[in-house]
Enzyme design. Structure first.
Site, short mmCIF file in Angstrom:
data_model
loop_
_atom_site.label_atom_id
_atom_site.label_comp_id
_atom_site.label_asym_id
_atom_site.label_seq_id
_atom_site.Cartn_x
_atom_site.Cartn_y
_atom_site.Cartn_z
N HIS A 102 0.86 -1.18 0.00
CA HIS A 102 0.00 0.00 0.00
C HIS A 102 0.91 1.25 0.00
CE1 HIS A 102 -2.41 3.10 2.02
NE2 HIS A 102 -3.43 2.54 1.40
N PRO A 103 0.44 2.38 -0.54
CA PRO A 103 1.34 3.55 -0.68
C PRO A 103 2.03 4.05 0.59
CG PRO A 103 -0.64 3.85 -1.99
CD PRO A 103 -0.84 2.58 -1.24
N VAL A 104 1.48 3.83 1.78
CA VAL A 104 2.23 4.32 2.94
C VAL A 104 3.32 3.35 3.38
CG1 VAL A 104 0.41 5.80 3.89
CG2 VAL A 104 0.59 3.41 4.66
N LYS A 105 3.37 2.17 2.76
CA LYS A 105 4.38 1.18 3.14
C LYS A 105 5.73 1.54 2.49
CE LYS A 105 1.33 -1.38 5.34
NZ LYS A 105 0.03 -0.89 4.93
N HIS A 106 6.76 0.73 2.81
CA HIS A 106 8.10 1.08 2.31
C HIS A 106 8.18 1.12 0.80
CE1 HIS A 106 9.68 1.16 6.23
NE2 HIS A 106 10.94 1.12 5.84
#
Ligand SMILES: Cc1ncc(COP(=O)(O)O)c(C=O)c1O
Length: 720
Positions: free
Chosen positions: A504-508
């Site tokens: 997901h976009p907030v992940k690394h």
């Protein structure tokens, strides 16, 4: 058609001093592809790409795709003291990186120019020539000697032993730049009187290097100025050419300096062999300094910096600081665009390529990529056989997906309380909850820090014996790509059956939405692949009705051939497939994982320094056996002490355009869980207490230092 195409030059270490300067000088003459790793760069007139040279596979595909005629291998860990401090990292970058290039050049006619150093010499002689024996005094020199040996295995290689000064594009200074900077800022400069060298200006070196390619030199050469001087004289010469204040230059001995790594004092190089074989006069060090100073006066450094810069990151940085966000650069965009122009945008080769890249990063043996972390957890539960009546133990301090995955399969989630220091599920609490109905445990690596997997595995093994059935361990590693546990990468599955990740976009790293499951078990991998795609198989060996796979129509006596359309559904699966577009993005993002992790840690170090001694804050705790990727930076606040509640604090920060978040509302307190499974407040008191006090502050790799300071000021001002 171009009658005279430019030769293709691959430059490794293109974000470094020499790599960038050589690329800048030779970009009109060659078609250049520059390779960087830790520092993203873009330069007008050349292409750049992020590649990990310590990965043989990445090097192989780089060479296969670009097909260079010439390789200038500059990439190295060249910080002499860092090499002493981190010898293994130096060995990997300097020696293994070279090995990977040499090995993967097999079968190619490319000319290799291997950049080495004057520090391979011991400095016992007045002037070192190529025939003198090497005798490095420090680890950097030793790794470079070994790298030379590796490079020399390749026919036609040129090994360039050198020492240079020029224009850095990163925020650091080579000797010449440092002198100019310090003296123009009226700062004292110390120069070693007892340390002699034959340093050469990078722009001179680039010209000689080009000539060496034309003349097809082979073997070891000193690529340096034809004369030498002490470092003190070097500093003085730069100063006097620029009419800078001489009084600020202090003569000192190198012995007065507490360098970690030993350095030789006499590194004057003999350049007669180079001069003879190139049939040119090699410039003296005074001439080299003269050209450097002239270029400075003509504003060359500013021009270089305007043409070479960090790659654009999307979305553009705004005044608002979110708590997390993706970092997309031009390479990511190009990778996605390439797929959009290709034959397949789903179910094509990129999926395997992404899975293989993920395996290299984690060291696991099997990987199945899917369209979200939630689907990853769901198919992991299906592969484990979770079904109605089964219990699945997980953490209350997580996103609801960690528990929902069990419910999808008809299972009952059971919440085991967390450890108050790590906020991860406590192995002892897991132990208390295991019973005859327990089918699986889903430990969640909260904020990126691994749970104590060895302890969990031991408990599970003992309980398996007690109850006489298998209990699966499925890591919810959705936060944890790039983290380490006891020397292994999270995802390696050393202490578990499967591990699920989210992109997901907030992940690394991100694929928009996406995820994967790792496993060390071939049979589980097979099931995961089934569940990813409708429970369908197209593999003849797996068909239950083999005869249906062959055509019975047509005349009798024909050789039976397999029906090309035939497939069988064996289970009830789902469409959890990830697209080619997403995988192309994932592959490109994965190359930057180290950069992302490193920058997050830098920010975390600064946050820790600012908040550690603040009485009303508790900073994150890192277990000694973990190296976390810091997906989140969670602070615990003593809100009573600052006289305001959390909502007020969040709104106050939001007014300063700083976004925060709360991770997590304990899952068992959500109405769905209360109503469906009868869970209630008080079931997990540690997680509930933690929830009252936690707040995640912004953390993502493209935060710059001023953003970080703004967040620190904002948080500290909450007590005001
Ligand atoms: C711990 C945890 N598990 C699972 C998930 C689900 O991942 P996805 O959003 O990719 O479905 C998330 C997502 O944020 C998560 O934080």
């Amino acid at each position: 058609m171009d009658q005279n195409p430019r030769k293709r030059m691959l430059i490794t270490g293109v974000s470094g001093l020499l790599g960038s300067n050589v690329a800048y000088c030779l970009r009109d003459k060659y078609e250049i592809l520059g390779v960087y790793h830790a520092h993203t760069i873009e330069m007008e007139g050349i292409r750049t790409i992020c590649t990990d040279l310590t990965s043989s596979d990445e090097v192989a595909s780089l060479l296969k795709d670009f097909k260079p005629d010439v390789i200038v291998h500059c990439a190295a860990q060249a910080d002499v003291d860092k090499c002493e401090e981190y010898p293994e990292a130096a060995e990997r970058i300097n020696v293994l990186g070279t090995q990977n290039i040499v090995k993967n050049l097999n079968g190619s006619a490319a000319k290799l120019l291997h950049i080495s150093t004057d520090l391979v010499y011991s400095g016992q002689k007045d002037r070192c020539s190529e025939d003198d024996p090497v005798g490095p005094l420090n680890h950097y020199g030793r790794t470079k000697c070994r790298a030379e040996q590796v490079a020399l295995e390749r026919k036609g290689v040129i090994v360039l032993r050198t020492n240079f000064f020029g224009w850095n594009i990163q925020n650091k200074y080579s000797l010449g730049e440092w002198v100019i900077h310090e003296l123009t800022h009226k700062k004292e400069v110390q120069g070693f009187t007892d340390c002699h060298f034959s340093s050469i200006y990078t722009f001179e070196l680039a010209g000689l290097l080009d000539l060496a390619i034309q003349k097809n030199l082979t073997g070891v050469y000193n690529f340096a100025s034809s004369t030498s001087m002490s470092k003190y004289d070097f500093v003085s010469t730069v100063a006097s050419r620029l009419s800078l204040d001489h009084h600020m230059i202090k003569p000192v001995s190198i012995d007065q300096f507490g360098f970690k790594a030993q350095r030789s004092k006499s590194l004057s190089l003999d350049t007669q062999k180079l001069s003879r074989d190139l049939a040119v006069d090699i410039p003296t060090i005074s001439y080299s300094i003269g050209r450097f100073v002239e270029d400075f006066q003509n504003d060359l450094p500013a021009k270089i910096r305007s043409e070479i810069k960090q790659k654009n990151i999307y979305p553009a940085l705004l005044d608002k600081i979110p708590y997390g966000r993706q970092s997309i650069d031009e390479d990511d965009i190009a990778a996605v665009v390439d797929v959009l122009k290709s034959e397949s945008i789903t179910q094509g080769p990129k999926i395997r390529e992404f899975e293989d890249a993920l395996l290299r990063v984690t060291g696991a043996s099997h990987c199945v990529a899917v369209n979200s972390g939630t689907s990853a957890l769901h198919i992991a539960c299906l592969a484990a056989g979770v079904t109605a009546g089964d219990e699945v133990i997980t953490s209350p301090n997580t996103f609801v997906a960690s528990a929902n995955c069990a419910v999808y399969c008809g299972g009952r989630p059971i919440f085991a309380d967390i450890d108050p220091r790590t906020y991860n599920v406590s192995p002892m609490e897991i132990e208390k909850k295991i019973n005859a109905r327990t089918k699986a445990i889903i430990p969640v690596h909260f904020a990126g820090q691994s749970c104590d997997m060895e302890a969990i595995q031991e408990i599970v093994r003992a309980k398996e014996k007690e109850y006489g059935h298998k209990i699966y361990v499925i890591e919810d590693a959705c936060h944890a790509i790039g983290s380490e546990y006891k020397g292994d990468k999270v995802g390696a599955c050393r202490h578990s059956d499967m591990a699920a990740m989210s992109f997901h976009p907030v992940k690394h790293i991100t694929t928009g939405e996406g995820g994967c499951v790792f496993t060390g078990d071939k049979a589980l991998e097979r099931k995961l692949r089934y569940f990813r795609s409708h429970g369908i198989s197209s593999d003849l060996a797996e068909f239950k009705n083999q005869s249906n796979a062959f055509d019975a129509s047509g005349p009798v006596g024909l050789e039976p051939i397999q029906n090309p359309w035939y497939y069988e559904q064996h289970f009830l699966g789902y469409n959890y497939r990830i697209t080619e577009i997403q995988c192309a993005l994932g592959i490109s993002q994965l190359r930057k994982l180290d950069i992302f992790c490193r920058r997050r840690r830098e920010i975390v170090d600064r946050y820790n320094q600012a908040f550690q001694s603040v009485a009303w804050l508790t900073t994150p705790y890192e277990e000694p056996f973990c190296r976390t990727n810091f997906h989140l930076y969670v602070l615990q606040f003593d809100f009573n002490r600052i006289g305001k509640n959390r909502a007020q604090a969040m709104l106050e920060l939001r007014q300063k355009k700083i976004q925060t978040q709360v991770h997590y509302i304990p899952v068992h307190t959500h109405p769905f869980y209360r109503e469906t499974f009868g869970t209630k407040a008080g079931d997990c008191p540690v997680a509930e207490r933690y929830y009252q006090q936690c707040m995640s502050i912004p953390l993502y790799p493209v935060m710059d230092d001023t953003d970080v300071e703004r967040v620190i000021d904002g948080v500290l001002a909450l007590a005001g």
